[in-house]
Design an enzyme around this catalytic site. Structure first.
Site, PDB file in Angstrom:
ATOM      1  CB  SER A 463      -0.992  -0.014   1.168  1.00 13.38           C
ATOM      2  OG  SER A 463      -1.896  -1.088   1.033  1.00 13.38           O
ATOM      3  CG  HIS A 464       4.499   1.691   0.608  1.00 15.78           C
ATOM      4  ND1 HIS A 464       5.653   1.022   0.980  1.00 15.78           N
ATOM      5  CD2 HIS A 464       3.793   1.880   1.752  1.00 15.78           C
ATOM      6  CE1 HIS A 464       5.649   0.827   2.291  1.00 15.78           C
ATOM      7  NE2 HIS A 464       4.530   1.345   2.779  1.00 15.78           N
TER       8      HIS A 464
END
Length: 530
Positions: A463-464
């Site tokens: 989730s970057h």
């Protein structure tokens, strides 16, 4: 500055067609910083719009409760398109839908990015303001650091509380010893000299204070809610940009079921993240004309890079069953290691966190599920070669985006992830961690073909999400080095989408730097004194 009669109170009801000096869209890590810095000027009227709601929620406040936020209403709950390299899986991608954005639902790790990341960016842009040396100055301004003193690299007295984990679980110290035995040097500070060389292992820098999350919204914006020149509207979904030819004059937004408008006399700043920023641009007429033409969207500015160059860190975590319960402390991920898959690389390309809980995809866990007592080592690939894309599915704001994450599309990425897993298996099964180990649960004993199958089933997003409206000077660039959208006046972007390449480590800290840089540029360009 333009006067705003009958100014709405912060957090209170909106005034339709209100006029502000600046509109900031998105109250995440970057947007919160921009809004606060502008609002420090009392004669400047700032509107901060956030699609999500309140962050006053127990699971957000308690630092150990973040796993519950993976499926919470405060998460946009994105899913990437089915991926042939991942057995056709459609993997989840977390992104905050709440005041504070990702900084309100993430794991609270403060990771600045490697020296080479920033120096590469400065060279690509021919702008020393993005260099590591310049960024260090920003970090010293941002931080209120409560770890080992380092006047050259760390700041004190800033707005953001950062510290190493107090009283970490013994497994974190065992993890330090295990990586050290494997040849990864131990550092006192994750963000000191460790981020300037070949990597290392350290206790994680945390945005946690007294067991509570410190989000960027809470650090920057919340203390300013009583300021009459700052209006914060939650549950306000920005739907379109308002144009006068190629000049952005404001935004349309949906607030509690009612479509409203707000006008910006100076500039509008998009801080919606690497998924929603390109979506809003495209649905407003800024993007690849072929993509916009699929849905009959009138092209205002052709920029073929909008939505392209999608990057993220992906991982396939390893899990060990523990002989007794692991009662997690702080953020449940108190130790992190960065190292190289290839000694010739100029910076680390692999990262692990020792997580004090089982962490794996449902497909990897399979029918037997996960053990009740367990811990994990994550296996993030930090320098992915694969690139994805954000695409529209329709012209309406309610139409979802399609996220082509494209994980593991290259043999190099698959091989790098495999090396990370193999290294972590050796670390996890080594003597320092043996007191916490009953048996290796995932991936377990596999031949080479079985490990490949594990990777296809176990790979998940860190989730970057980044890089979908990148800074640069080539034909795929969307913004210049001052974050201004090419061909459009009075519109800037300040979030992870502007990075040409995802940084080394977690992306919250670089987003704060982007926000600080954006605020400095806005103040310079509009003659606002510091």
């Amino acid at each position: 500055m333009t006067d705003l009669s009958a100014a709405p109170k912060p957090g209170g009801p909106d005034v339709p067609d209100a006029r502000f000096d600046f509109i900031v869209c998105g109250a995440g890590a970057s947007g919160s910083v921009v809004a606060r810095r502008l609002a420090e000027h009392p004669d400047v009227k700032v509107l901060l719009l956030e699609a999500g709601g309140s962050d006053d929620i127990a699971e957000i406040t308690a630092a150990t409760a973040w796993p519950a936020l993976r499926r919470a209403p405060q998460n946009w709950l994105f899913r990437a398109a089915p991926n042939q390299h991942l057995e056709g899986r459609s993997i989840p991608m977390a992104m905050g839908k709440v005041l504070g954005g990702g900084s309100s639902i993430n794991v609270m790790a403060w990771s600045r990015g490697h020296q080479a990341d920033w120096d590469d960016l400065a060279a690509e842009l021919d702008d020393p303001g993005w260099s590591y040396r310049a960024v260090l100055g920003l970090y010293r301004r941002i931080e209120d650091w409560h770890g080992a003193p380092d006047a050259q690299r760390r700041g004190t007295g800033g707005l953001l509380f950062v510290q190493p984990p107090p009283d970490p679980h013994p497994i974190a110290h065992a993890g330090l010893m295990a990586y050290a035995q494997a040849g990864v040097p131990v550092f006192e500070d994750q963000n000191g000299a460790m981020m300037e060389g070949a990597g290392g292992v350290a206790l994680t820098n945390l945005c946690v204070r007294d067991g509570k999350r410190v989000s960027l919204y809470r650090a920057y914006v919340h203390p300013y809610l009583d300021r009459p020149n700052l209006t914060v509207l939650s549950d306000a979904l920005v739907t379109r940009l308002i144009f006068d030819q190629r000049t952005v004059n404001g935004v349309e937004y949906l607030h509690r079921g009612e479509l409203k408008r707000a006008h910006a006399t100076c500039e509008t700043v998009l801080s919606l993240g690497a998924i929603h920023t390109p979506k809003l641009l495209m649905q407003s007429g800024i993007g690849d004309e072929a993509e916009l033409g699929r849905f009959g969207i009138r092209v205002i500015q052709h920029l073929q890079g909008v939505g392209r160059n999608f990057q993220d860190h992906f991982m396939a975590p390893c899990v060990w069953e523990a002989p007794q319960p692991i009662e997690g402390r702080n953020n449940l991920a108190e130790m992190t290691a960065l190292w190289k898959s290839d000694s010739t690389l100029d910076r680390p390309d692999l990262q692990s966190f020792l997580c004090e809980l089982p962490y794996a995809s449902p497909e990897a866990a399979g029918e037997r599920g996960m053990p009740g007592n367990a811990w994990s080592l994550t296996t993030a690939v930090l320098r992915p070669v694969s690139r994805g894309r954000i695409r529209l599915t329709g012209a309406q704001p309610s139409d979802p985006v399609e996220i082509e994450a494209n994980f593991l599309a290259t043999a190099q990425d698959r091989q790098t992830l495999k090396r990370c897993i193999e290294f972590n298996r050796d670390v996890g099964n080594s003597a320092p961690l043996r007191p916490f180990t009953k048996r290796e649960w995932l991936p377990g004993t596999f031949d080479d073909e079985g490990l490949d199958e594990f990777i296809r089933n176990a790979t998940v997003s860190h989730s970057h999400q980044s890089c979908t409206a990148k800074m640069g000077r080539d034909e795929m660039s969307v913004v210049d080095s001052r974050l201004r959208v090419y061909g459009i006046d009075r519109l800037r972007i300040a979030d992870a989408s502007v990075l040409p390449r995802v940084t080394t480590g977690n992306t919250m800290a670089p987003c704060v730097v982007i926000g600080e840089r954006a605020a400095d540029m806005l103040m310079q360009d509009h003659s606002l004194s510091n």
